[in-house]
Design a protein around this motif. Structure first.
Motif, PDB file in Angstrom:
ATOM      1  N   ASP A   1       0.831  -1.209   0.000  1.00  0.00           N
ATOM      2  CA  ASP A   1       0.000   0.000   0.000  1.00  0.00           C
ATOM      3  C   ASP A   1       0.864   1.257   0.000  1.00  0.00           C
ATOM      4  O   ASP A   1       0.568   2.232  -0.710  1.00  0.00           O
ATOM      5  CB  ASP A   1      -0.931   0.008   1.207  1.00  0.00           C
ATOM      6  CG  ASP A   1      -2.069  -0.993   1.074  1.00  0.00           C
ATOM      7  OD1 ASP A   1      -2.348  -1.412  -0.067  1.00  0.00           O
ATOM      8  OD2 ASP A   1      -2.656  -1.358   2.104  1.00  0.00           O
TER       9      ASP A   1
ATOM     10  N   THR B   1       1.158   4.208  -2.949  1.00  0.00           N
ATOM     11  CA  THR B   1       1.067   5.652  -2.703  1.00  0.00           C
ATOM     12  C   THR B   1       2.256   6.383  -3.314  1.00  0.00           C
ATOM     13  O   THR B   1       2.095   7.437  -3.941  1.00  0.00           O
ATOM     14  CB  THR B   1       0.996   5.938  -1.193  1.00  0.00           C
ATOM     15  OG1 THR B   1      -0.165   5.312  -0.645  1.00  0.00           O
ATOM     16  CG2 THR B   1       0.928   7.434  -0.927  1.00  0.00           C
TER      17      THR B   1
ATOM     18  N   SER C   1      -8.641   6.512  -4.362  1.00  0.00           N
ATOM     19  CA  SER C   1      -9.901   6.372  -3.627  1.00  0.00           C
ATOM     20  C   SER C   1     -10.416   7.759  -3.264  1.00  0.00           C
ATOM     21  O   SER C   1      -9.633   8.628  -2.855  1.00  0.00           O
ATOM     22  CB  SER C   1      -9.700   5.544  -2.355  1.00  0.00           C
ATOM     23  OG  SER C   1     -10.877   5.539  -1.569  1.00  0.00           O
TER      24      SER C   1
ATOM     25  N   THR D   1     -13.326   7.982  -1.151  1.00  0.00           N
ATOM     26  CA  THR D   1     -13.852   7.838   0.197  1.00  0.00           C
ATOM     27  C   THR D   1     -12.748   7.632   1.236  1.00  0.00           C
ATOM     28  O   THR D   1     -12.925   7.969   2.408  1.00  0.00           O
ATOM     29  CB  THR D   1     -14.826   6.655   0.261  1.00  0.00           C
ATOM     30  OG1 THR D   1     -14.154   5.467  -0.175  1.00  0.00           O
ATOM     31  CG2 THR D   1     -16.030   6.907  -0.644  1.00  0.00           C
ATOM     32  N   ARG D   2     -11.601   7.087   0.799  1.00  0.00           N
ATOM     33  CA  ARG D   2     -10.446   6.927   1.693  1.00  0.00           C
ATOM     34  C   ARG D   2      -9.205   7.460   0.973  1.00  0.00           C
ATOM     35  O   ARG D   2      -8.302   6.703   0.606  1.00  0.00           O
ATOM     36  CB  ARG D   2     -10.251   5.457   2.070  1.00  0.00           C
ATOM     37  CG  ARG D   2     -11.465   4.863   2.763  1.00  0.00           C
ATOM     38  CD  ARG D   2     -11.207   3.469   3.285  1.00  0.00           C
ATOM     39  NE  ARG D   2     -12.394   2.923   3.921  1.00  0.00           N
ATOM     40  CZ  ARG D   2     -12.412   1.804   4.650  1.00  0.00           C
ATOM     41  NH1 ARG D   2     -11.287   1.123   4.817  1.00  0.00           N
ATOM     42  NH2 ARG D   2     -13.540   1.377   5.193  1.00  0.00           N
ATOM     43  N   PRO D   3      -9.190   8.782   0.768  1.00  0.00           N
ATOM     44  CA  PRO D   3      -8.133   9.366  -0.077  1.00  0.00           C
ATOM     45  C   PRO D   3      -6.732   9.161   0.493  1.00  0.00           C
ATOM     46  O   PRO D   3      -6.490   9.344   1.686  1.00  0.00           O
ATOM     47  CB  PRO D   3      -8.511  10.851  -0.124  1.00  0.00           C
ATOM     48  CG  PRO D   3      -9.342  11.074   1.102  1.00  0.00           C
ATOM     49  CD  PRO D   3     -10.084   9.800   1.329  1.00  0.00           C
ATOM     50  N   GLN D   4      -5.837   8.749  -0.381  1.00  0.00           N
ATOM     51  CA  GLN D   4      -4.442   8.597   0.009  1.00  0.00           C
ATOM     52  C   GLN D   4      -3.752   9.969   0.045  1.00  0.00           C
ATOM     53  O   GLN D   4      -4.161  10.901  -0.643  1.00  0.00           O
ATOM     54  CB  GLN D   4      -3.718   7.680  -0.973  1.00  0.00           C
ATOM     55  CG  GLN D   4      -4.327   6.297  -1.108  1.00  0.00           C
ATOM     56  CD  GLN D   4      -5.311   6.179  -2.267  1.00  0.00           C
ATOM     57  OE1 GLN D   4      -5.913   7.165  -2.680  1.00  0.00           O
ATOM     58  NE2 GLN D   4      -5.459   4.974  -2.804  1.00  0.00           N
TER      59      GLN D   4
END
Length: 345
Positions: free
Chosen positions: A172, A176, A222, A224-227
């Motif tokens: 992950d 990013t 994403s 809704t769960r922004p990096q």
């Protein structure tokens, strides 16, 4: 309705009989003509070749014959299918004149191509985060996110998998870094153009350009769960400044920014899914639609869907670049009444 359906009844009338009779010579002549145009350089690497629909119109052959022409050119290694674009000319061996397979093209007008990470660092180089990220981007660009793993990146670098974890915490975190690198390749200019519409057009088209260059980028992001992608933050700031300085409150401006972002991202999601589908089935989108066409036409003959029937008869070329631009302009048209106030000081 997908890409490149026949545009007129000519392809379904006498031409069909001709294609099913002396189809061999007709099919071979079309292949030879296109091959000659490619070899001579008239069709350069990266150029689109005629679609199946265009072949049916120009040479008066059936859709099956047109599909066979493009299939033969692909088997000869002269062309390849690019999701959302069509069939383009492959680079000639040793020329290095076009991106590797899977890289989307052509590009939106007015945007220069930045240098691309090759993912092939020198063997003697020390293992660094930059080398790891460049290799990971190359894997994802070429084969998609499904092929990306820490083990695969380590193998391409010629190092042990565990050695990567000294530079990046996990997959992950690597993803990013990859997204941050992708957005940093081509940043927004230092000074925006005047007004509010031109800055929003420029930032949206550049965002679309990033998605085009890296088909994996849109599904990796994403909302809704922004990096935390530092190089992407200027896109939000650019839109907020342009709209707020022309009278829009920041809350509405941020909603607008999310709407524009998701317009580009939603269309770009098709790039990666189409690449995966082509790998799974061995068929590009045109070939797949050719297989679905009889069932579709059978449904439409009942008369329940007259408008869809007319579209199917006329033919529709799915062009993702045109679809993006059409949607962008309609979104900005709808935004204009909210900005009919003097610019804020």
């Amino acid at each position: 309705m997908g890409t490149d359906r026949p545009a007129s009844g000519a392809a379904n009338g006498p031409a069909n009989g001709a294609a099913n009779g002396p189809a061999g010579p007709r099919y071979e002549r079309i292949v030879d003509e296109l091959r000659q145009r490619i070899v001579s350089g008239e069709l350069a690497p990266g150029d689109r070749v005629p679609s199946t629909r265009q072949i049916t119109q120009r040479w008066g052959v059936a859709m099956a014959t047109a599909t066979k022409v493009l299939t033969e050119l692909r088997r000869a290694g002269l062309v390849r299918a690019v999701p959302g674009v069509g069939t383009v000319v492959e680079p000639r061996p040793g020329t290095g004149s076009a991106p590797r397979a899977g890289a989307p093209q052509p590009r939106p007008a007015g945007l220069a191509r930045p240098a691309r990470a090759t993912g092939t660092p020198p063997p003697s180089g020390a293992l660094t985060l930059e080398r790891i990220v460049a290799t990971a981007v190359a894997v994802a660009d070429t084969e998609g996110l499904a092929a990306l793993s820490m083990r695969r990146v380590a193998a391409d670098l010629g190092v042990a998998t565990m050695s990567l974890y000294r530079h990046v915490a996990d997959k992950d975190a690597l993803l990013t870094h990859m997204m941050d690198t992708a957005f940093a390749e081509h940043p927004l200019p230092g000074t925006p153009p005047p007004g509010w519409r031109a800055p929003l057009e420029l930032s949206s088209r550049l965002l679309w350009e990033h998605f085009r260059r890296h088909p994996w980028l849109a599904p990796a992001l994403s909302m809704t769960r922004p990096q935390l992608i530092v190089s992407a933050l200027p896109f939000s700031e650019w839109v907020l400044q342009a709209l707020h300085s022309h009278g829009l409150d920041l809350d509405t401006a941020f909603t607008t920014q999310l709407t524009l972002f998701n317009h580009a991202r939603a269309i770009a999601m098709n790039l990666e899914t189409e690449r995966e589908a082509e790998a799974d089935t061995g068929l590009d989108s045109e070939e797949w639609m050719d297989g679905q066409e009889p069932a579709l036409l059978d449904i439409l003959t009942g008369g329940r869907f007259p408008a869809l029937s007319e579209v199917a008869r006329a033919g529709y070329d799915l062009d993702l670049d045109a679809l993006f631009e059409f949607g962008l302009q309609r979104l900005l048209d709808g935004l204009a009444p909210l900005l009919a106030t003097p610019p804020a000081t």
